[in-house]
Design an enzyme around this catalytic site. Structure first.
Site, PDB file in Angstrom:
ATOM      1  N   TYR A 152       0.848  -1.209   0.000  1.00  9.69           N
ATOM      2  CA  TYR A 152       0.000   0.000   0.000  1.00  9.69           C
ATOM      3  C   TYR A 152       0.878   1.251   0.000  1.00  9.69           C
ATOM      4  O   TYR A 152       1.051   1.904   1.031  1.00  9.69           O
ATOM      5  CB  TYR A 152      -0.888  -0.048   1.260  1.00  9.69           C
ATOM      6  CG  TYR A 152      -1.997   0.990   1.323  1.00  9.69           C
ATOM      7  CD1 TYR A 152      -2.883   1.160   0.279  1.00  9.69           C
ATOM      8  CD2 TYR A 152      -2.176   1.768   2.470  1.00  9.69           C
ATOM      9  CE1 TYR A 152      -3.916   2.091   0.362  1.00  9.69           C
ATOM     10  CE2 TYR A 152      -3.202   2.703   2.559  1.00  9.69           C
ATOM     11  CZ  TYR A 152      -4.077   2.858   1.502  1.00  9.69           C
ATOM     12  OH  TYR A 152      -5.098   3.769   1.587  1.00  9.69           O
TER      13      TYR A 152
ATOM     14  N   ARG B  72      -1.390   7.800  -3.922  1.00 10.52           N
ATOM     15  CA  ARG B  72      -2.307   6.876  -3.238  1.00 10.52           C
ATOM     16  C   ARG B  72      -3.577   7.578  -2.742  1.00 10.52           C
ATOM     17  O   ARG B  72      -3.538   8.739  -2.382  1.00 10.52           O
ATOM     18  CB  ARG B  72      -1.560   6.266  -2.043  1.00 10.52           C
ATOM     19  CG  ARG B  72      -2.289   5.121  -1.403  1.00 10.52           C
ATOM     20  CD  ARG B  72      -1.468   4.544  -0.273  1.00 10.52           C
ATOM     21  NE  ARG B  72      -1.558   5.352   0.921  1.00 10.52           N
ATOM     22  CZ  ARG B  72      -0.786   5.185   1.994  1.00 10.52           C
ATOM     23  NH1 ARG B  72       0.155   4.263   1.987  1.00 10.52           N
ATOM     24  NH2 ARG B  72      -0.932   5.946   3.043  1.00 10.52           N
ATOM     25  N   ASP B  73      -4.678   6.839  -2.710  1.00 12.67           N
ATOM     26  CA  ASP B  73      -5.970   7.311  -2.200  1.00 12.67           C
ATOM     27  C   ASP B  73      -6.403   8.560  -2.976  1.00 12.67           C
ATOM     28  O   ASP B  73      -6.782   9.578  -2.396  1.00 12.67           O
ATOM     29  CB  ASP B  73      -5.851   7.626  -0.695  1.00 12.67           C
ATOM     30  CG  ASP B  73      -7.197   7.492   0.029  1.00 12.67           C
ATOM     31  OD1 ASP B  73      -8.108   6.863  -0.534  1.00 12.67           O
ATOM     32  OD2 ASP B  73      -7.336   8.028   1.143  1.00 12.67           O
TER      33      ASP B  73
ATOM     34  N   SER C  43      -6.058   8.949   3.507  1.00  9.54           N
ATOM     35  CA  SER C  43      -4.934   8.011   3.445  1.00  9.54           C
ATOM     36  C   SER C  43      -3.949   8.369   2.351  1.00  9.54           C
ATOM     37  O   SER C  43      -3.235   7.504   1.833  1.00  9.54           O
ATOM     38  CB  SER C  43      -5.452   6.582   3.253  1.00  9.54           C
ATOM     39  OG  SER C  43      -5.908   6.069   4.479  1.00  9.54           O
TER      40      SER C  43
ATOM     41  N   ASP D 246      -8.179   0.052  -2.818  1.00  9.35           N
ATOM     42  CA  ASP D 246      -8.889   1.185  -3.424  1.00  9.35           C
ATOM     43  C   ASP D 246      -8.357   1.657  -4.777  1.00  9.35           C
ATOM     44  O   ASP D 246      -9.056   2.381  -5.485  1.00  9.35           O
ATOM     45  CB  ASP D 246      -8.916   2.432  -2.496  1.00  9.35           C
ATOM     46  CG  ASP D 246      -9.735   2.204  -1.242  1.00  9.35           C
ATOM     47  OD1 ASP D 246     -10.376   1.142  -1.132  1.00  9.35           O
ATOM     48  OD2 ASP D 246      -9.728   3.088  -0.369  1.00  9.35           O
TER      49      ASP D 246
ATOM     50  N   ASP E 227      -9.667   5.232  10.387  1.00 10.21           N
ATOM     51  CA  ASP E 227      -9.789   5.425   8.929  1.00 10.21           C
ATOM     52  C   ASP E 227      -9.328   6.814   8.504  1.00 10.21           C
ATOM     53  O   ASP E 227      -9.078   7.052   7.316  1.00 10.21           O
ATOM     54  CB  ASP E 227     -11.246   5.270   8.492  1.00 10.21           C
ATOM     55  CG  ASP E 227     -11.761   3.858   8.703  1.00 10.21           C
ATOM     56  OD1 ASP E 227     -11.012   2.915   8.441  1.00 10.21           O
ATOM     57  OD2 ASP E 227     -12.912   3.715   9.155  1.00 10.21           O
TER      58      ASP E 227
HETATM   59  C1  BGC Z   1      -3.978   3.917   6.569  1.00 16.18           C
HETATM   60  C2  BGC Z   1      -2.677   3.168   6.740  1.00 16.18           C
HETATM   61  C3  BGC Z   1      -2.851   2.083   7.770  1.00 16.18           C
HETATM   62  C4  BGC Z   1      -4.013   1.199   7.398  1.00 16.18           C
HETATM   63  C5  BGC Z   1      -4.297   0.154   8.443  1.00 16.18           C
HETATM   64  C6  BGC Z   1      -5.086   2.957   6.217  1.00 16.18           C
HETATM   65  O1  BGC Z   1      -6.291   3.619   6.209  1.00 16.18           O
HETATM   66  O2  BGC Z   1      -3.845   4.873   5.550  1.00 16.18           O
HETATM   67  O3  BGC Z   1      -1.683   4.065   7.147  1.00 16.18           O
HETATM   68  O4  BGC Z   1      -1.680   1.307   7.862  1.00 16.18           O
HETATM   69  O5  BGC Z   1      -5.181   1.958   7.207  1.00 16.18           O
HETATM   70  O6  BGC Z   1      -4.794   0.725   9.587  1.00 16.18           O
END
Ligand code: BGC
Length: 495
Positions: A214, A219-220, A226, A267, A450
């Site tokens: 990830y 990203r996102d 995120s 995502d 989140d």
């Molecule tokens: C976050 C990450 C995190 C993951 C698990 C994601 O929403 O952006 O940084 O490691 O959730 O909690």
């Protein structure tokens, strides 16, 4: 201390006179200490645990903490009591990616001869594990020591102390390890591959670890909460390849004896199906596509690795037109990575959509969606993806937070929903008649936020300020105690 409790019945049990141990909490209250830490506790109050000896109340002393691992060159564990490995010296845990000795483990035996089997540095085993079919089947699931530590901290900060025994259980379930930055990947990947290998070498069982890849550039792209460390530009795309994917590959190539599942870039491809009109997503498009081709080619030829591409959830790609577009896009991505193999797809990552929802949970904007729960979503995707020519269509469904219908009025709400409940426990082939469902697994660790609800934060996303988003919430990935406790309380099945 409730002196009124009758002691006569238990007085007879105490016959022996013990030496008084060094100290304990009860001395200052006028009661002796019990002879040792393993005296059975018959009563507990805010002072501590009480036992009975010689017909008298005594305070049970804390177990003497012996840091037996220090003399072997390893620190004592400070926050974990989860043992991933045991040998003649005692029980070993992992903290901050290092082996540590669990202090309340067995009293150390005299200094042993040099270590052979019990090895915090397990012997690298060149055996090549071959995943054949469902990688979750017939293996032990590795416990993520970082999560165990988070839960132990949660136990020390419980808002509702009646949840203690349920929270304790949360330490016994496996969940995915997120490699969400280059640094976290460096801290978490190798130590956990090593931990799984050590566990294998001590138990003889195959041990599966699940990692989330990830860190795509941009990203996102359709949200803020995120947003990652790499931006959608050529230089960062290069860093993604050389500092992230290549490094993951080199570790995977070293630890070949145990199965590994990779959950690929939550995502990202779902955003490519529905959100290309958002300039952030269109700017990221070529990096997402190229990034996938790059990593799938590399990891897809490793026999001990199985990959699942993220497909959002029922209320994202569930509509007929979205599923149709998705089938084409995922086929194109998989084809671009040949000969890299993809086992299948992962749904509902970090979302709250129920596995089965007989009431359909329809609301505004959800009419015409023939997939009102994850089960019906996977049934439909299985059909569409297979007809689009995708060869291997198997699924993992994230059930870490979908056990209880949340308070959300609209299924598009994704941020820290109130009413959350932990869902089905991680397990292989959980639904009979659905042989293409490889597993229920906890991908998003319950308790990790989140997204922040702090409106002044750079990564504040409006969804985390909505009515049914619990507040105040910390940054994505940070510990969110109140959300965690609610998830434990509403667990279904109950903990
Ligand atoms: C976050 C990450 C995190 C993951 C698990 C994601 O929403 O952006 O940084 O490691 O959730 O909690």
């Amino acid at each position: 201390m409730k002196a009124s409790i009758a002691l006569t019945a238990i007085a007879a049990l105490a016959a022996k006179v013990y030496a008084v141990p060094p100290s304990c909490f009860s001395l200052k209250l006028g009661y002796p200490c019990c002879s040792n830490a393993s005296t059975p506790s018959v009563y507990e109050d805010s002072d501590g645990k009480w036992g009975v000896e010689n017909g008298n109340w005594c305070g049970i002393p804390e177990q003497v903490k012996v840091c037996w691992s220090e003399k072997l060159g390893y620190p004592c564990c400070t926050s974990t009591s989860v043992s991933v490995f045991e040998d003649n010296d005692g029980k070993w845990g992992i903290e901050n990616g290092n082996w540590c000795g669990i202090i309340n483990g067995p009293t150390p035996t005299p200094t042993p001869t040099p270590k052979t089997t019990p090895n915090p540095e397990p012997t690298i085993d060149p055996t090549q594990y071959k995943i054949n079919g469902n990688p979750f089947k017939g293996v032990d699931f590795y416990l993520n020591p970082y999560y165990v530590e988070e839960v132990e901290n949660a136990l020390n900060n419980l808002i509702d102390s009646s949840l203690r025994s349920k929270v304790e259980k949360m330490k016994t379930f496996s969940n995915a390890i997120w490699l969400d930055t280059i640094n976290n990947m460096q801290s978490w990947l190798e130590p956990n591959l090593k931990g799984a290998l050590a566990q294998h070498q001590s138990t003889g069982k195959d041990v599966l670890t699940v990692f989330v890849v990830y860190d795509l550039p941009g990203r996102d792209c359709h949200a803020l909460a995120s947003n990652g460390e790499l931006l959608a530009n050529d230089a960062d795309a290069q860093r993604y390849k050389t500092e992230y994917i290549d490094v993951i590959e080199s570790h995977l190539k070293q630890y070949t004896a145990q199965p590994v599942v990779l959950i690929i870039e939550p995502d990202s491809l779902a955003n490519m199906v529905t959100n290309l009109d958002d300039p952030h997503c269109s700017q990221s498009e070529s990096y997402y596509m190229d990034g996938h081709a790059y990593l799938l080619k590399k990891f897809g030829v490793l026999d001990h690795v199985a990959m699942y591409l993220d497909i959002g959830h029922a209320f994202w790609l569930g509509w007929d037109d979205n599923r149709e577009k998705a089938a084409k896009l995922y086929k194109k991505v998989i084809d671009s990575a040949s000969p890299g193999k993809v086992r299948g797809f992962v749904d509902n990552v970090a979302n709250y959509t129920p596995w089965e929802d007989p009431t359909l949970s329809r609301g505004p904007d959800t009419d015409w969606n023939p997939c009102p729960d994850e089960k019906r979503y996977l049934e439909a995707v299985k059909k569409d993806f297979t007809s689009a020519g995708i060869k291997s269509v198997y699924f993992v469904s994230d059930t870490s937070r979908n056990g209880h219908k949340t308070d959300r009025k609209h299924p598009g709400e994704w941020c820290n929903q109130t009413g959350v409940g932990v869902g089905a426990r991680p397990q292989a082939s959980p639904v009979s008649g659905m042989d293409y469902l490889d597993a229920f697994y906890w991908i998003k660790p319950l308790g990790e936020s989140d997204g922040t609800s702090d409106e002044s934060a750079v990564r504040f996303d409006g969804y985390c300020g909505h009515d049914t988003a619990m507040k105040p919430a910390p940054e994505a990935g940070q510990w969110f105690q109140a959300h965690f406790e609610q998830g434990v309380e509403n667990a279904n099945p109950p903990l």
